[in-house]
Design a protein around this motif. Structure first.
Motif, PDB file in Angstrom:
ATOM      1  N   TYR A 314       0.826  -1.209   0.000  1.00 19.05           N
ATOM      2  CA  TYR A 314       0.000   0.000   0.000  1.00 19.05           C
ATOM      3  C   TYR A 314       0.860   1.259   0.000  1.00 19.05           C
ATOM      4  O   TYR A 314       1.965   1.289   0.547  1.00 19.05           O
ATOM      5  CB  TYR A 314      -0.888   0.052   1.251  1.00 19.05           C
ATOM      6  CG  TYR A 314      -1.886  -1.067   1.370  1.00 19.05           C
ATOM      7  CD1 TYR A 314      -3.057  -1.070   0.619  1.00 19.05           C
ATOM      8  CD2 TYR A 314      -1.665  -2.127   2.259  1.00 19.05           C
ATOM      9  CE1 TYR A 314      -3.974  -2.098   0.745  1.00 19.05           C
ATOM     10  CE2 TYR A 314      -2.576  -3.162   2.386  1.00 19.05           C
ATOM     11  CZ  TYR A 314      -3.737  -3.145   1.624  1.00 19.05           C
ATOM     12  OH  TYR A 314      -4.650  -4.157   1.742  1.00 19.05           O
ATOM     13  N   ILE A 316       0.201   5.215   1.317  1.00 20.68           N
ATOM     14  CA  ILE A 316      -0.749   5.988   2.108  1.00 20.68           C
ATOM     15  C   ILE A 316      -0.535   7.479   1.888  1.00 20.68           C
ATOM     16  O   ILE A 316       0.602   7.961   1.886  1.00 20.68           O
ATOM     17  CB  ILE A 316      -0.650   5.626   3.608  1.00 20.68           C
ATOM     18  CG1 ILE A 316      -1.687   6.417   4.405  1.00 20.68           C
ATOM     19  CG2 ILE A 316       0.739   5.851   4.154  1.00 20.68           C
ATOM     20  CD1 ILE A 316      -1.868   5.927   5.814  1.00 20.68           C
ATOM     21  N   LEU A 369      -4.219   4.019   0.490  1.00 19.77           N
ATOM     22  CA  LEU A 369      -4.872   4.284   1.763  1.00 19.77           C
ATOM     23  C   LEU A 369      -4.947   5.790   1.979  1.00 19.77           C
ATOM     24  O   LEU A 369      -4.036   6.525   1.585  1.00 19.77           O
ATOM     25  CB  LEU A 369      -4.091   3.658   2.919  1.00 19.77           C
ATOM     26  CG  LEU A 369      -3.775   2.155   2.825  1.00 19.77           C
ATOM     27  CD1 LEU A 369      -2.934   1.724   4.029  1.00 19.77           C
ATOM     28  CD2 LEU A 369      -5.051   1.335   2.746  1.00 19.77           C
ATOM     29  N   TRP A 371      -5.622   8.967   4.842  1.00 20.67           N
ATOM     30  CA  TRP A 371      -5.621   9.352   6.265  1.00 20.67           C
ATOM     31  C   TRP A 371      -6.729  10.362   6.528  1.00 20.67           C
ATOM     32  O   TRP A 371      -6.925  11.299   5.742  1.00 20.67           O
ATOM     33  CB  TRP A 371      -4.263   9.946   6.613  1.00 20.67           C
ATOM     34  CG  TRP A 371      -4.125  10.482   8.013  1.00 20.67           C
ATOM     35  CD1 TRP A 371      -3.614   9.819   9.074  1.00 20.67           C
ATOM     36  CD2 TRP A 371      -4.481  11.782   8.485  1.00 20.67           C
ATOM     37  NE1 TRP A 371      -3.630  10.619  10.193  1.00 20.67           N
ATOM     38  CE2 TRP A 371      -4.165  11.837   9.857  1.00 20.67           C
ATOM     39  CE3 TRP A 371      -5.041  12.914   7.889  1.00 20.67           C
ATOM     40  CZ2 TRP A 371      -4.373  12.972  10.642  1.00 20.67           C
ATOM     41  CZ3 TRP A 371      -5.272  14.040   8.666  1.00 20.67           C
ATOM     42  CH2 TRP A 371      -4.939  14.066  10.033  1.00 20.67           C
ATOM     43  N   SER A 393      -8.378   1.508  -1.085  1.00 22.72           N
ATOM     44  CA  SER A 393      -8.271   0.223  -0.394  1.00 22.72           C
ATOM     45  C   SER A 393      -8.629   0.307   1.085  1.00 22.72           C
ATOM     46  O   SER A 393      -9.089  -0.673   1.670  1.00 22.72           O
ATOM     47  CB  SER A 393      -6.851  -0.331  -0.523  1.00 22.72           C
ATOM     48  OG  SER A 393      -6.550  -0.596  -1.882  1.00 22.72           O
ATOM     49  N   GLY A 394      -8.389   1.468   1.693  1.00 26.11           N
ATOM     50  CA  GLY A 394      -8.676   1.558   3.113  1.00 26.11           C
ATOM     51  C   GLY A 394      -8.391   2.932   3.673  1.00 26.11           C
ATOM     52  O   GLY A 394      -7.987   3.855   2.965  1.00 26.11           O
ATOM     53  N   LYS A 396      -6.845   5.188   7.185  1.00 28.44           N
ATOM     54  CA  LYS A 396      -6.127   5.320   8.446  1.00 28.44           C
ATOM     55  C   LYS A 396      -6.778   6.460   9.215  1.00 28.44           C
ATOM     56  O   LYS A 396      -6.806   7.600   8.746  1.00 28.44           O
ATOM     57  CB  LYS A 396      -4.644   5.621   8.183  1.00 28.44           C
ATOM     58  CG  LYS A 396      -3.784   5.761   9.431  1.00 28.44           C
ATOM     59  CD  LYS A 396      -2.333   5.994   9.024  1.00 28.44           C
ATOM     60  CE  LYS A 396      -1.422   6.127  10.232  1.00 28.44           C
ATOM     61  NZ  LYS A 396      -0.007   6.313   9.834  1.00 28.44           N
ATOM     62  N   LEU A 423     -13.338  -1.985   2.710  1.00 27.60           N
ATOM     63  CA  LEU A 423     -12.232  -1.101   3.058  1.00 27.60           C
ATOM     64  C   LEU A 423     -11.550  -1.631   4.316  1.00 27.60           C
ATOM     65  O   LEU A 423     -12.213  -2.021   5.276  1.00 27.60           O
ATOM     66  CB  LEU A 423     -12.729   0.323   3.320  1.00 27.60           C
ATOM     67  CG  LEU A 423     -13.421   1.043   2.162  1.00 27.60           C
ATOM     68  CD1 LEU A 423     -14.019   2.355   2.648  1.00 27.60           C
ATOM     69  CD2 LEU A 423     -12.436   1.294   1.020  1.00 27.60           C
ATOM     70  N   ASP A 426      -6.986   1.109   9.686  1.00 28.28           N
ATOM     71  CA  ASP A 426      -5.898   1.199  10.656  1.00 28.28           C
ATOM     72  C   ASP A 426      -6.252   2.343  11.601  1.00 28.28           C
ATOM     73  O   ASP A 426      -6.383   3.490  11.174  1.00 28.28           O
ATOM     74  CB  ASP A 426      -4.564   1.472   9.954  1.00 28.28           C
ATOM     75  CG  ASP A 426      -3.426   1.710  10.937  1.00 28.28           C
ATOM     76  OD1 ASP A 426      -3.477   1.167  12.048  1.00 28.28           O
ATOM     77  OD2 ASP A 426      -2.477   2.450  10.587  1.00 28.28           O
TER      78      ASP A 426
END
Length: 643
Positions: A314, A316, A369, A371, A393-394, A396, A423, A426
């Motif tokens: 990944y 970020i 990713l 934030w 993907s995701g 934070k 998703l 973190d």
């Protein structure tokens, strides 16, 4: 699940009061429960009759002396004495389950249970249940206030659970979600002490007191003891509110005769959480991640190329991609690259074409990713669907500086909504885990630790506690892998209050020692390019495992751990700065059979004590039964891969 109800009631006597007890399946651990007649706790304080108590023994040694239980409630009388035992149910459970990912391929879930049903002897004759479980790995208990007429709403103001330690027990306390650890006696602990709390009794019994299954229940801390007692008490972060009854979080104690076992059996916490709620977990991809700090299209594309070339999962985009993070005007549904310090556009900044970056990442097999602050997420909860449509993907999520009941619920709402949109999550700036990732394995990691972002204040002397305390309750977003070519002494000269961040070999070993389903790589590609050998090792280390064995360990001083994935073994060793050179022996008995393994190892160089970047790479052949001696520099390490 197979449950077998037992018809035999075990009876013993504790301080003159008839007690019920339940043993672990192997008979080594037992919990005793009793109601007092009139009990002195040793400081002449007397409690009324019918006060509930429990105690814990390990291998016939006391780990906890008789410790009080109960609640103070708002709007009604407390529930802490004048009880009688109305009934007791015993059960057994023996199960094995496979996690979506973790430190082992499968986890045992074997325990004996004792459910004590209490009823007040005075009006209004309310009921309270206490459920105890004894495992070979430790014990757990929680309270259940069943729904009962006239008691429709429950507001717990104070949980009175105590932990009464034998004299001369040592504990390692910390304060704040990212605090340092200190070895003290229980009577020296200051208020708001964090869980988990790792302990060592004079008989050499190790324990880690933690919490699990915090479903709609505030986080717990520990109060400072009264009158210099060796008794610590639960302190809740705010009120716990429930309707039509309430079930509390589990109070859990992992127990062992060696500190390394606290790491090996951290699945005990997962066993006390609900099983996975996701029908399909194939889309969840643990891995490594590297941060892109310029938030510009050209540099993002370069970073994706680098990640793809090194097998980094990944990239970020951190602070600043959607504007000033703390401003209520910032809108994360659009890209707005500004100077995070001023909130103003950055002159001559090339801009960020996020769709282009996301699509390029997909072509290269690198996820993106994003934030965000928790408040931004709460104000824009529809973003999960939006981000999924973008192809992110995701996420934070940062700065959750609370742990009351509302915030505990926020964590679960987030991972549930994220899972519905495929998703990963973190949680940065987070409290310590209690097993939510078992129910929602798209939750890859939490911070809740003094990680590498502290740089010189993230010293090995403190980090050597993490395997025994922080990682004993779940994944840890630490950001290891600092490749700084900095001499410790010059670093201290520039930052008088700082200390060494460890040697190069120490930083490599952290990828084996510290557990996290997403490992954030420190620094930036420029430094990693210069250290190709080290970088190739770091990016080759898996983030999930088939098997984990602690080979040697001493709390706060050193740890040697071996982990297996797909037939390869990785070994990591780290130590603190107590000795100039520390010699350890690695026993390769964990290698089964007669196969020989090619071992590539990284060790501290002869000058690593003064020049942290000095390391040596070696190739050798090892097999089961071999023993080798390794030398670690002050704040040093040793790392190897065997194949």
């Amino acid at each position: 699940m197979k449950r077998l109800f037992l018809g035999i009631l075990a009876i013993c006597w504790v301080i003159g009061v008839k007690a019920q007890e339940v043993f672990s399946p192997d008979g080594k651990i037992n919990v005793r429960f009793f109601l007092s007649e009139k009990v002195s706790t040793g400081n002449q304080r007397m409690y009324p009759e019918g006060t509930p108590y429990y105690e814990v023994l390990y291998d016939k040694h006391s780990f906890l002396l008789p410790s009080r239980m109960g609640f103070d409630l708002l709007g009604t009388a407390e529930m802490k004495h004048y009880f009688k035992v109305s009934d007791i149910e015993y059960a057994e459970h023996n199960f094995v389950w496979k996690p979506c990912y973790g430190e082992k391929q499968e986890y045992p879930d074997k325990y004996r249970e004792m459910k004590v049903m209490l009823e007040e002897t005075l009006y209004p004759y309310r009921k309270l249940y206490v459920i105890f479980r004894t495992y070979n790995e430790g014990i757990a208990f929680r309270y259940e206030i069943p729904y009962q007429s006239g008691f429709e709403k429950v507001v717990i103001d104070k949980e009175l659970t105590e932990f009464a330690f034998p004299k001369n027990t040592s504990v390692w306390e910390s304060h704040g979600h990212e605090g340092k650890y200190y070895k003290v006696y229980p009577f020296e602990v200051k208020t708001d002490c964090e869980l988990p709390l790792t302990c060592q009794t004079p008989q050499g019994v190790y324990g880690a007191i933690m919490e699990a299954g915090n479903n709609h229940y505030p986080r717990a801390y520990l109060e400072a003891p009264y009158r210099k007692e060796d008794i610590l008490r639960i302190s809740l972060r705010g009120e716990a509110k429930g309707e039509r009854g309430m079930v509390t979080a589990w109070r859990v104690i992992s127990l062992a005769d060696e500190p390394g076992k606290l790491m090996e059996q951290n699945y005990l916490l997962y066993n006390l959480n609900e099983s996975c709620k996701l029908a399909d977990t194939s889309w969840i991809k643990p891995g490594t991640a590297m941060r892109e700090t310029t938030i510009s299209t050209p540099e993002c594309l370069k970073m994706i190329d680098y990640c793809a070339s090194m097998g980094i999962s990944y990239m970020i985009l951190d602070w600043g991609w959607y504007g000033l993070a703390n401003s209520h005007k910032s809108d994360p549904s659009i890209v707005n690259v500004t100077n995070p310090a001023t909130g103003q556009p950055i002159p001559r900044h090339p801009g960020l074409d996020l769709p282009k970056v996301i699509n390029y990442g997909k072509e290269k097999g690198v996820g993106v990713l994003l934030w965000l602050t928790w408040l931004t997420v709460e104000k824009h909860f529809d973003l999960f669907k939006t981000f999924s449509e973008w192809g992110i993907s995701g996420i934070k999520i940062d700065f959750m500086d609370r742990s009351d009941q509302w915030m505990v619920n926020f964590y679960e709402r987030v991972v549930k909504a994220a899972a519905e949109n495929h998703l990963v999550i973190d949680f940065h700036g987070a409290f310590k885990p209690a097993g939510l990732e078992r129910r929602y394995p798209n939750l890859l990691s939490y911070e809740g630790v003094r990680g590498m972002e502290y740089m010189g204040n993230c010293i090995p002397e403190n980090s050597l506690y993490f395997p025994f305390i922080r990682n004993a309750v779940g994944p840890m977003d630490y950001t290891p892998g600092a490749m700084i070519s900095m001499q410790p002494e010059s670093y201290k000269a520039e930052r008088p209050n700082a200390a060494s961040i460890g040697t190069r070999a120490y930083q490599l070993a952290l990828y084996v020692v510290f557990e996290s389903a997403i490992q954030m790589l420190a620094d930036n590609p420029t430094l990693y390019y210069r250290n190709q050998d080290c970088t190739e090792f770091i990016t080759s280390v898996p983030v999930t495992w088939d098997k984990t064995e602690v080979l040697d360990a001493k709390v706060g001083e050193y740890v040697v751990i071996a982990r297996n994935k797909n037939g390869k073994w990785y070994v990591g060793a780290i130590c603190n700065g107590k000795e100039t050179r520390r010699e350890l022996t690695i026993d390769f008995s964990f290698l089964k059979g007669s196969k020989e393994y090619r071992m590539t190892s990284f060790e501290d160089g002869i000058n690593a004590g003064n020049q942290a970047m000095d390391y040596r790479k070696k190739e050798s052949i090892v097999k089961s039964g071999d023993k080798i001696k390794i030398e670690l520099a002050r704040n040093g390490g040793w790392a190897a891969v065997l194949e």
